[in-house]
Motif scaffolding. Structure first.
Motif, PDB file in Angstrom:
ATOM      1  N   ILE A 182       0.834  -1.201   0.000  1.00  0.00           N
ATOM      2  CA  ILE A 182       0.000   0.000   0.000  1.00  0.00           C
ATOM      3  C   ILE A 182       0.867   1.249   0.000  1.00  0.00           C
ATOM      4  N   SER A 183       1.943   1.225   0.813  1.00  0.00           N
ATOM      5  CA  SER A 183       2.857   2.368   0.857  1.00  0.00           C
ATOM      6  C   SER A 183       3.459   2.632  -0.519  1.00  0.00           C
ATOM      7  N   GLU A 184       3.878   1.561  -1.173  1.00  0.00           N
ATOM      8  CA  GLU A 184       4.445   1.703  -2.526  1.00  0.00           C
ATOM      9  C   GLU A 184       3.397   2.233  -3.497  1.00  0.00           C
ATOM     10  N   ASN A 185       2.162   1.743  -3.351  1.00  0.00           N
ATOM     11  CA  ASN A 185       1.077   2.220  -4.222  1.00  0.00           C
ATOM     12  C   ASN A 185       0.829   3.710  -4.014  1.00  0.00           C
TER      13      ASN A 185
ATOM     14  N   ARG B  58       1.115   9.211  -5.626  1.00  0.00           N
ATOM     15  CA  ARG B  58       1.573  10.584  -5.383  1.00  0.00           C
ATOM     16  C   ARG B  58       2.458  11.071  -6.529  1.00  0.00           C
ATOM     17  N   LYS B  59       3.376  10.224  -6.975  1.00  0.00           N
ATOM     18  CA  LYS B  59       4.251  10.591  -8.082  1.00  0.00           C
ATOM     19  C   LYS B  59       3.441  10.833  -9.343  1.00  0.00           C
TER      20      LYS B  59
ATOM     21  N   ASN C 198       0.984  14.580 -13.088  1.00  0.00           N
ATOM     22  CA  ASN C 198      -0.214  15.103 -13.735  1.00  0.00           C
ATOM     23  C   ASN C 198      -0.347  16.608 -13.521  1.00  0.00           C
ATOM     24  N   LEU C 199      -0.004  17.060 -12.292  1.00  0.00           N
ATOM     25  CA  LEU C 199      -0.030  18.498 -12.014  1.00  0.00           C
ATOM     26  C   LEU C 199       0.955  19.243 -12.917  1.00  0.00           C
ATOM     27  N   THR C 200       2.146  18.688 -13.050  1.00  0.00           N
ATOM     28  CA  THR C 200       3.158  19.306 -13.914  1.00  0.00           C
ATOM     29  C   THR C 200       2.677  19.335 -15.353  1.00  0.00           C
ATOM     30  N   ALA C 201       2.085  18.217 -15.795  1.00  0.00           N
ATOM     31  CA  ALA C 201       1.595  18.134 -17.175  1.00  0.00           C
ATOM     32  C   ALA C 201       0.473  19.136 -17.412  1.00  0.00           C
TER      33      ALA C 201
END
Length: 381
Positions: A185-188, A193-194, A199-202
């Motif tokens: 879950i942490s990895e997910n 988040r990444k 997506n925000l940058t895009a």
């Protein structure tokens, strides 16, 4: 992986998370009485069920509990989860070599303080009877004291010693599965988040591109309107020159005719005053002919509408005139939902797991429960 302390059962019968956490702490006081007897301490009135509490007040974990009951104040350096006590250096040494407690595991006080508050607050006594929890009821997924069994679980067939239930719990499938699931879950969440940050940058980059496109489109529209303006201004200038040329041409002819008529008027006046009657008679025929020509010239101007005024005006194109209605918006901003391509890890074939159950005890035998040697096989849910 070897697992002799957990097995899988039907999902509706699995051990709850809260029960699992409570079970982990149930072995805390199993050798407590023996240890206290060696110090000649009477624990009869001590409520061992409330973790770190005394009359509603939190116990100071930095004070050695053994010494505290001997009216001695010493700082604790370790915590024994099985005894549920903090120990100073001297008591730790005795605890380590005492036959009843030499097998206990201890951790530093600093390490113990790092445990979540929900773990530190777990009680080891029954909230209804204020007695030590000793039995686990498989049917009701419930932790019980002796009185609980007598009052509420007397007909339950699957009652198990709490020590057998919690044995090797940290190496159980359930515990390991939770660890692995949390890591997954942490990895997910990291991936999500990444992905969201990307997506925000895009979106920001796309906004900048759209802004540039809007401005460029506006410049093209303005440039096109400038071109249309230049063309209409050229046409206006050309039309003005043409109309002015025609008027100037007519004006020149009128001025010449007006000059001729003035000359005729002067001649008539001289003839009238100085010429003989014969000279007058002969001259009148010629003058009359010239006067008729000038009159015909005026009539021709009237009949041909050469005397009409030339009035310039502008008829704006329908699309330009109604630009607000014909072009109500510059465009629309469209939001599309496209697959991000993010990979969400998910453990497959996850199965409900519960604590392993030892052979059922008769309700009348729970006080002398022995550790079970046989365990149920793992069952698929």
């Amino acid at each position: 992986m070897q697992n002799s302390s957990l097995h899988q059962i039907r999902p509706r019968q699995h051990t709850s998370a809260s029960t699992l956490v409570t079970i982990i702490k149930m072995i805390c006081s199993q050798y407590r009485t023996n240890l206290h007897k060696e110090f000649s301490i009477d624990w009869t009135n001590c409520n061992i069920g409330t973790a770190h509490q005394d009359n509603g007040m939190e116990t100071n974990l930095t004070i050695c509990d053994i010494c505290d009951f001997r009216q001695i104040t010493k700082p604790s350096v370790v915590w024994c989860s099985e005894c549920d006590e903090g120990l100073c250096r001297e008591c730790t040494e005795h605890h380590r070599i005492s036959k009843a407690t030499r097998g206990h595991s201890t951790i530093s006080i600093d390490g113990y303080k790092k445990l979540p508050p929900t773990i530190l607050e777990i009680t080891q006594t029954c909230k209804d009877h204020n007695e030590k929890i000793q039995i686990y009821c498989y049917k009701h997924d419930s932790l019980c004291c002796k009185k609980c069994v007598v009052e509420n679980h007397n007909v339950c067939k699957e009652l198990f010693d709490i020590n057998d239930v919690v044995k090797d719990v940290k190496s159980s499938n359930t515990f390991l599965d939770i660890e692995q699931t949390l890591a997954e879950i942490s990895e997910n969440f990291k991936r999500i988040r990444k992905d969201r940050e990307e997506n925000l940058t895009a979106i920001k980059e796309t906004r900048e591109k759209i802004e540039s496109e809007i401005k460029m489109t506006k410049l093209k529209i303005v440039s096109y309107l400038d071109k249309l303006q230049e063309e209409i201004l050229k046409e206006l200038s050309k039309t003005e020159k043409l109309e002015s040329k025609q008027i100037h041409k007519l004006l020149t002819a009128v001025q010449q005719a007006e000059k001729d008529v003035t000359e005729y008027q002067n001649n008539i006046a001289n003839i009238k005053q100085h010429a003989s009657d014969l000279q007058t008679f002969i001259a009148l025929n010629q003058i009359k002919h010239d006067v008729d020509e000038k009159d015909k010239f005026i009539q021709t101007l009237v009949n041909n509408k050469d005397l009409n005024h030339a009035v310039l005006s502008l008829k704006i194109s329908y699309n330009v005139k109604n630009i607000k209605t014909s072009i109500p918006t510059f465009g629309i901003i469209v939001v599309e939902s496209k697959s991000s391509g993010i990979t969400i890890a998910r453990r497959k074939n996850q199965q409900a797991q519960t604590m392993v159950m030892v052979p059922a005890l008769r309700s009348s035998d729970f006080e002398s429960t022995k550790r079970a040697r046989d365990y149920h096989d793992c069952k698929q849910s």
